[in-house]
Design a protein around this motif. Sequence first.
Motif, mmCIF file in Angstrom:
data_model
loop_
_atom_site.group_PDB
_atom_site.id
_atom_site.type_symbol
_atom_site.label_atom_id
_atom_site.label_comp_id
_atom_site.label_asym_id
_atom_site.label_seq_id
_atom_site.Cartn_x
_atom_site.Cartn_y
_atom_site.Cartn_z
ATOM 1 N N LYS A 131 0.870 -1.176 0.000
ATOM 2 C CA LYS A 131 0.000 0.000 0.000
ATOM 3 C C LYS A 131 0.906 1.224 0.000
ATOM 4 O O LYS A 131 1.567 1.525 0.983
ATOM 5 C CB LYS A 131 -0.901 0.013 1.231
ATOM 6 C CG LYS A 131 -1.757 1.271 1.355
ATOM 7 C CD LYS A 131 -2.522 1.279 2.674
ATOM 8 C CE LYS A 131 -3.302 2.575 2.870
ATOM 9 N NZ LYS A 131 -3.975 2.609 4.202
ATOM 10 N N TYR A 132 0.948 1.931 -1.133
ATOM 11 C CA TYR A 132 1.848 3.066 -1.265
ATOM 12 C C TYR A 132 1.165 4.347 -0.792
ATOM 13 O O TYR A 132 0.061 4.669 -1.222
ATOM 14 C CB TYR A 132 2.297 3.222 -2.719
ATOM 15 C CG TYR A 132 3.158 2.061 -3.178
ATOM 16 C CD1 TYR A 132 4.495 1.970 -2.791
ATOM 17 C CD2 TYR A 132 2.630 1.055 -3.985
ATOM 18 C CE1 TYR A 132 5.276 0.907 -3.192
ATOM 19 C CE2 TYR A 132 3.421 -0.012 -4.401
ATOM 20 C CZ TYR A 132 4.740 -0.083 -3.994
ATOM 21 O OH TYR A 132 5.524 -1.143 -4.383
ATOM 22 N N VAL A 133 1.847 5.046 0.105
ATOM 23 C CA VAL A 133 1.342 6.306 0.646
ATOM 24 C C VAL A 133 2.361 7.391 0.327
ATOM 25 O O VAL A 133 3.516 7.312 0.741
ATOM 26 C CB VAL A 133 1.133 6.222 2.174
ATOM 27 C CG1 VAL A 133 0.595 7.544 2.707
ATOM 28 C CG2 VAL A 133 0.201 5.078 2.528
ATOM 29 N N GLU A 134 1.946 8.390 -0.428
ATOM 30 C CA GLU A 134 2.865 9.465 -0.788
ATOM 31 C C GLU A 134 3.288 10.263 0.436
ATOM 32 O O GLU A 134 2.474 10.549 1.323
ATOM 33 C CB GLU A 134 2.220 10.391 -1.809
ATOM 34 C CG GLU A 134 2.021 9.759 -3.166
ATOM 35 C CD GLU A 134 1.473 10.747 -4.172
ATOM 36 O OE1 GLU A 134 2.126 11.794 -4.389
ATOM 37 O OE2 GLU A 134 0.387 10.481 -4.711
ATOM 38 N N SER A 135 4.568 10.636 0.452
ATOM 39 C CA SER A 135 5.114 11.357 1.593
ATOM 40 C C SER A 135 6.277 12.229 1.154
ATOM 41 O O SER A 135 7.067 11.822 0.289
ATOM 42 C CB SER A 135 5.607 10.367 2.654
ATOM 43 O OG SER A 135 6.337 11.021 3.681
ATOM 44 N N PRO A 136 6.424 13.421 1.728
ATOM 45 C CA PRO A 136 7.654 14.182 1.491
ATOM 46 C C PRO A 136 8.853 13.366 1.969
ATOM 47 O O PRO A 136 8.761 12.640 2.964
ATOM 48 C CB PRO A 136 7.455 15.442 2.343
ATOM 49 C CG PRO A 136 5.977 15.563 2.514
ATOM 50 C CD PRO A 136 5.473 14.152 2.586
ATOM 51 N N PHE A 137 9.952 13.485 1.274
ATOM 52 C CA PHE A 137 11.155 12.712 1.599
ATOM 53 C C PHE A 137 11.524 12.836 3.077
ATOM 54 O O PHE A 137 11.787 11.840 3.746
ATOM 55 C CB PHE A 137 12.310 13.204 0.719
ATOM 56 C CG PHE A 137 13.600 12.453 0.908
ATOM 57 C CD1 PHE A 137 13.887 11.338 0.149
ATOM 58 C CD2 PHE A 137 14.542 12.882 1.837
ATOM 59 C CE1 PHE A 137 15.083 10.651 0.310
ATOM 60 C CE2 PHE A 137 15.735 12.203 2.010
ATOM 61 C CZ PHE A 137 16.006 11.078 1.242
ATOM 62 N N GLU A 138 11.519 14.067 3.580
ATOM 63 C CA GLU A 138 12.001 14.313 4.943
ATOM 64 C C GLU A 138 11.060 13.787 6.026
ATOM 65 O O GLU A 138 11.439 13.724 7.200
ATOM 66 C CB GLU A 138 12.257 15.806 5.156
ATOM 67 C CG GLU A 138 11.007 16.687 5.132
ATOM 68 C CD GLU A 138 10.594 17.098 3.735
ATOM 69 O OE1 GLU A 138 9.672 17.936 3.625
ATOM 70 O OE2 GLU A 138 11.178 16.585 2.744
#
Length: 328
Positions: A131-138
């Motif tokens: 399940k892919y959840v988009e997130s800022p790298f930091e």
Amino acid sequence: MASRDYFSTLRQLVAADKVASEELENFVVIGNAYRRYALGVAQVAVAGILVLSGCSQNTESDLGAKKVSGIVKVDGIASNLPEALKQSGELTVGVSLPYMPNEFKDSSGRIIGFGVDLMDAVSTVLGLEPKYVESPFEKIIPNIQVGTYDVGLASMTDSKEREKQVDFTTYFRAGTQWAQQVGSPVDPTSACGKKVAVQATTLQDTEEIPAKSNACVAAGKPPIDKRAYSEQSDAANALVLGQVDALSADSPVITHAIKYSGNKIESSGPLFDTALYGWPVAKGSPLATVLQAAVKHLIETGKYLEIATNWGVQEGVIKESQINGATN
């Protein structure tokens, strides 16, 4: 959605410098999200790299993003998963986008790339649904620490500093490489006074360019004018448009950007400072060794190399996955 023939014709016109600003209104793709602009000829020059990374059909066929078949669950590996994951049957993956060709979206919004295909393969071996959840790298590491994500996928370099916060399962080796506009050479070892694009929070942003800039100042030369962008695609676009003199990024990113730039940019030299990419997991989690076993299985069966070759990043394949493999 524009057709394949439309984009093919557009690229031919751009290459021949036959497109006038009043004659063209096109979708420019930045970070694989469509934004409508009226483009002048100078802006159209960047369409080669941007359109190719955004058109749904071109994204998959041109980049070779076909799925590798013949990967199945391996009970002997899946049996070692943490009990909570066995029960849920789901692996929550925090993913930072876009970072072509490793993690990005096609125009339909589907998350694709080398890293995604490899994570999909590992999940299959483990009998889990990613399940892919988009997130800022930091924010990936903090979210792993609090249990929001099981694992991170962000082409993240395994470093000693990061290992203080999370554990890493390594899966790829990349180096830093620079790109420049064709015919405008830039020496990565002597770039004092040059404008250099990087993605914010990467090692190029936090370590490489500051160290080189400080060396310039110490030698009585002007510092490097570092331009940090929130997304890697924006940094690449800045170089194609001539807003900066050079781009510093991980080697797979540079290879991809050059290939799809319409001969606008080229390598500034060989890669250097190679390091391992790793999937971060919670400190002390048994998931790290389970992921490692899944990668080992994919290496031994040849599927790992097949996935990497499919995306043109086979130069960075590893022979053995490690837990916390950082050397600095």
